[in-house]
Scaffold this active site. Structure first.
Site, PDB file in Angstrom:
ATOM      1  N   HIS A 100       0.825  -1.209   0.000  1.00 57.00           N
ATOM      2  CA  HIS A 100       0.000   0.000   0.000  1.00 57.00           C
ATOM      3  C   HIS A 100       0.856   1.254   0.000  1.00 57.00           C
ATOM      4  CE1 HIS A 100       0.293   1.712   4.104  1.00 57.00           C
ATOM      5  NE2 HIS A 100       0.406   0.474   4.545  1.00 57.00           N
ATOM      6  N   CYS A 101       0.271   2.315  -0.522  1.00 59.28           N
ATOM      7  CA  CYS A 101       0.847   3.655  -0.413  1.00 59.28           C
ATOM      8  C   CYS A 101      -0.216   4.494   0.285  1.00 59.28           C
ATOM      9  CB  CYS A 101       1.256   4.194  -1.781  1.00 59.28           C
ATOM     10  SG  CYS A 101      -0.010   4.066  -3.074  1.00 59.28           S
ATOM     11  N   LYS A 102      -0.532   5.662  -0.231  1.00 63.60           N
ATOM     12  CA  LYS A 102      -1.576   6.475   0.397  1.00 63.60           C
ATOM     13  C   LYS A 102      -2.952   6.133  -0.153  1.00 63.60           C
ATOM     14  CE  LYS A 102      -2.753  11.256   1.616  1.00 63.60           C
ATOM     15  NZ  LYS A 102      -2.370  12.690   1.465  1.00 63.60           N
TER      16      LYS A 102
ATOM     17  N   GLY B  64      -3.314   3.860  -2.858  1.00 67.72           N
ATOM     18  CA  GLY B  64      -3.303   2.565  -3.529  1.00 67.72           C
ATOM     19  C   GLY B  64      -3.403   2.679  -5.032  1.00 67.72           C
TER      20      GLY B  64
ATOM     21  N   THR C 142       1.695   2.152  -5.583  1.00 66.56           N
ATOM     22  CA  THR C 142       1.297   0.740  -5.545  1.00 66.56           C
ATOM     23  C   THR C 142       1.117   0.204  -6.951  1.00 66.56           C
ATOM     24  OG1 THR C 142       0.229   1.001  -3.384  1.00 66.56           O
ATOM     25  CG2 THR C 142      -0.482  -0.863  -4.742  1.00 66.56           C
TER      26      THR C 142
END
Length: 203
Positions: free
Chosen positions: A113-115, A117, A121
């Site tokens: 995940h990132c912030k 997605g 990602t």
């Protein structure tokens, strides 16, 4: 006189499992999503995660770290800025190192995940698909499905130009491991112990 029947009330909210936005299974034991919040923790518990790949530079929130501690989940952080230029070596190197973590079955089940997605990602998943020999049009279609209107042409250029050969050249340190999934799907196990430097030393 009518019959009165008492029915115990059930707290329906207690049974609701809420996945993070943009959640999806990438393949067996690999998942992707946006940044999980505490409301998502009960759902994440059902995944029996061993690891999380976090693609943002910001520190992981303490409440999330506490959840990871309670579930014995390892955190691998690769601090990619949200608008990193696709041509910068730091992006290429971070994605390469994250891929090595991702293909190591000792880290599965794993969540990326990132912030939101979407972009970071999406770049990592796109490069994984290239490693899996997906055709580029299918790789781009998957990226676009999650990015939606926020699609970034720079990300598509990065995925297109990502040199997967340099990872394949590490085959001397990769062994094939077969899992008992019925179909005997071939999985990759990366053995480089240096990857542990990306794991948070302490929570």
């Amino acid at each position: 006189m009518g019959l009165i029947v008492e029915v115990d009330t059930v707290d329906e909210d207690a049974a609701v499992l809420v996945p993070p936005p943009n959640f999806s299974m990438v393949e067996d034991c690999i998942f992707r999503s946006s940044f999980p919040t505490p409301s998502n923790f009960p759902f994440l518990q059902t995944l029996n995660l061993r690891s999380i790949i976090y693609l943002c530079p910001e520190p992981y929130p303490e409440e999330n770290l506490e959840f990871l501690r309670s579930q014995n989940i390892r955190l691998f952080q690769f601090g990619i800025e949200g608008k990193t230029e696709a041509s910068l070596p730091i992006l290429r190197d971070s994605i390469m190192e994250a891929l090595k973590v991702l293909i190591d079955v000792r880290n599965h089940p794993i969540l990326i995940h990132c912030k939101r997605g979407k972009h970071r990602t999406g770049c990592l998943v796109g490069c994984l698909r290239k490693l899996q020999n997906w055709c580029l049009s299918s790789v781009f279609e998957e990226y676009q499905r999650f990015a939606g209107a926020k699609l970034r042409n720079g990300d598509l250029i990065f995925i297109d130009r990502f040199d997967i050969v340099s990872l394949k050249q590490c085959l001397y340190s990769i062994i094939y491991q077969y899992q008992g999934y019925g179909s005997k799907k071939r999985r990759l196990l990366y053995t480089d112990q240096n990857l542990q430097k990306h794991q948070l030393a302490s929570f």
